[in-house]
Design an enzyme around this catalytic site. Structure first.
Site, mmCIF file in Angstrom:
data_model
loop_
_atom_site.group_PDB
_atom_site.id
_atom_site.type_symbol
_atom_site.label_atom_id
_atom_site.label_comp_id
_atom_site.label_asym_id
_atom_site.label_seq_id
_atom_site.Cartn_x
_atom_site.Cartn_y
_atom_site.Cartn_z
ATOM 1 N N ILE A 46 -18.345 60.600 -11.333
ATOM 2 C CA ILE A 46 -18.807 59.583 -12.286
ATOM 3 C C ILE A 46 -18.758 60.223 -13.673
ATOM 4 C CG2 ILE A 46 -20.827 58.266 -13.041
ATOM 5 C CD1 ILE A 46 -21.585 58.092 -10.015
ATOM 6 N N LEU A 47 -18.124 59.509 -14.597
ATOM 7 C CA LEU A 47 -17.934 60.083 -15.931
ATOM 8 C C LEU A 47 -19.066 59.676 -16.867
ATOM 9 C CD1 LEU A 47 -14.135 59.405 -15.974
ATOM 10 C CD2 LEU A 47 -15.204 61.672 -15.917
ATOM 11 N N ASN B 71 -10.542 50.159 -13.659
ATOM 12 C CA ASN B 71 -10.871 50.723 -12.351
ATOM 13 C C ASN B 71 -10.505 49.718 -11.264
ATOM 14 O OD1 ASN B 71 -12.078 52.533 -10.438
ATOM 15 N ND2 ASN B 71 -13.917 51.263 -10.404
ATOM 16 N N THR B 72 -10.146 50.239 -10.086
ATOM 17 C CA THR B 72 -10.004 49.378 -8.912
ATOM 18 C C THR B 72 -11.048 49.806 -7.907
ATOM 19 O OG1 THR B 72 -8.552 48.624 -7.131
ATOM 20 C CG2 THR B 72 -8.168 50.854 -7.940
ATOM 21 N N HIS B 73 -11.689 48.815 -7.297
ATOM 22 C CA HIS B 73 -12.793 49.121 -6.377
ATOM 23 C C HIS B 73 -12.589 48.338 -5.071
ATOM 24 C CE1 HIS B 73 -16.786 50.299 -5.144
ATOM 25 N NE2 HIS B 73 -16.977 49.058 -4.748
ATOM 26 N N ALA C 274 -19.903 52.442 -18.667
ATOM 27 C CA ALA C 274 -20.776 53.543 -18.261
ATOM 28 C C ALA C 274 -21.604 53.174 -17.022
ATOM 29 C CB ALA C 274 -21.672 53.937 -19.424
ATOM 30 N N ASP D 298 -19.066 50.800 -11.409
ATOM 31 C CA ASP D 298 -18.563 49.603 -10.726
ATOM 32 C C ASP D 298 -19.121 48.311 -11.319
ATOM 33 O OD1 ASP D 298 -16.999 51.191 -9.078
ATOM 34 O OD2 ASP D 298 -18.569 51.418 -7.592
#
Ligand code: GRF
Length: 197
Positions: free
Chosen positions: A87-88, A102-104, A137, A140
């Site tokens: 996690i950034l 992002n792909t989740h 931030a 997801d």
């Protein structure tokens, strides 16, 4: 737009991005993984920003700063997270505002986090799927760009279900990235030049 890809796993989503003709500037991994081999085989720069600890002493800010530095030094304008296991910090999203996707493997906002497929199966949902979204931030979360449903079959295992979801992600993610970057380019080229009046 030149895309920086972040990966930690088997890199099949990265492979799909490269196969779709996305201009990948650099692949960043946080551990030894197949994504590096895929990048190298495709003649794309690969960099490891090693995650030194999974404990409380992990310096997330320093890790993120280094990821940002590597992305910027390779000229990435857009970042595609493709199964990155770290996690950034928020500084990532300040450095690339609205430029991290992002792909989740779930239909967000259901089943956030690293164990999304397992949790969907345990919960007993009959339909799950995948979501492509602008990353923020908050993990997801962030505006949804595309979603597609995948049916859960009676005898599904985590592996079988995840593989069917990834089959969809390998199409939906590149398509959405291309659409998103084309729209951003269009906005950039139609923006009037600032001039004195
Ligand atoms: C994908 O399901 C992605 O959504 C998730 O990690 C998986 C990466 O797959 N965050 P692979 O390692 O590229 O095969």
């Amino acid at each position: 737009m030149r895309v920086g890809v972040l990966a930690s796993g088997t890199g099949t989503i990265l492979e799909a991005l490269l196969g779709a003709g996305i201009d990948v500037a650099v692949v960043v991994v946080d551990r030894a993984c197949r994504a590096t081999e895929i990048a190298t085989a495709a003649g794309v720069a690969a960099a490891t920003v090693e995650r030194t600890s999974f404990g409380k002493d992990f310096d997330r800010v320093a890790h993120t700063k280094e990821v940002v530095r590597v992305l910027q030094s390779h000229g990435a304008d857009l970042v595609a997270i493709a199964g990155y296991g770290t996690i950034l910090d928020a500084i990532m999203y300040d450095a690339f505002p609205d430029r991290v996707l992002n792909t989740h493997p779930s239909l967000l906002p259901a089943f956030k986090g690293w164990h999304a497929v397992e949790e969907a199966l345990t919960y007993g949902v009959k339909v799950t799927g995948c979501t492509v979204h602008i990353a923020t931030a908050d993990v997801d979360a962030g505006p949804i760009l595309a979603q597609e449903a995948v049916a859960v079959l009676p005898d599904d295992t985590v592996e079988a279900l995840h593989e069917r979801i990834k089959t969809v992600e390998r199409r939906l993610y590149p398509d959405t990235i291309l659409r998103y970057s084309e729209a951003a380019e269009r906005r950039r080229s139609t923006k009037p030049e600032p001039r004195e009046t």
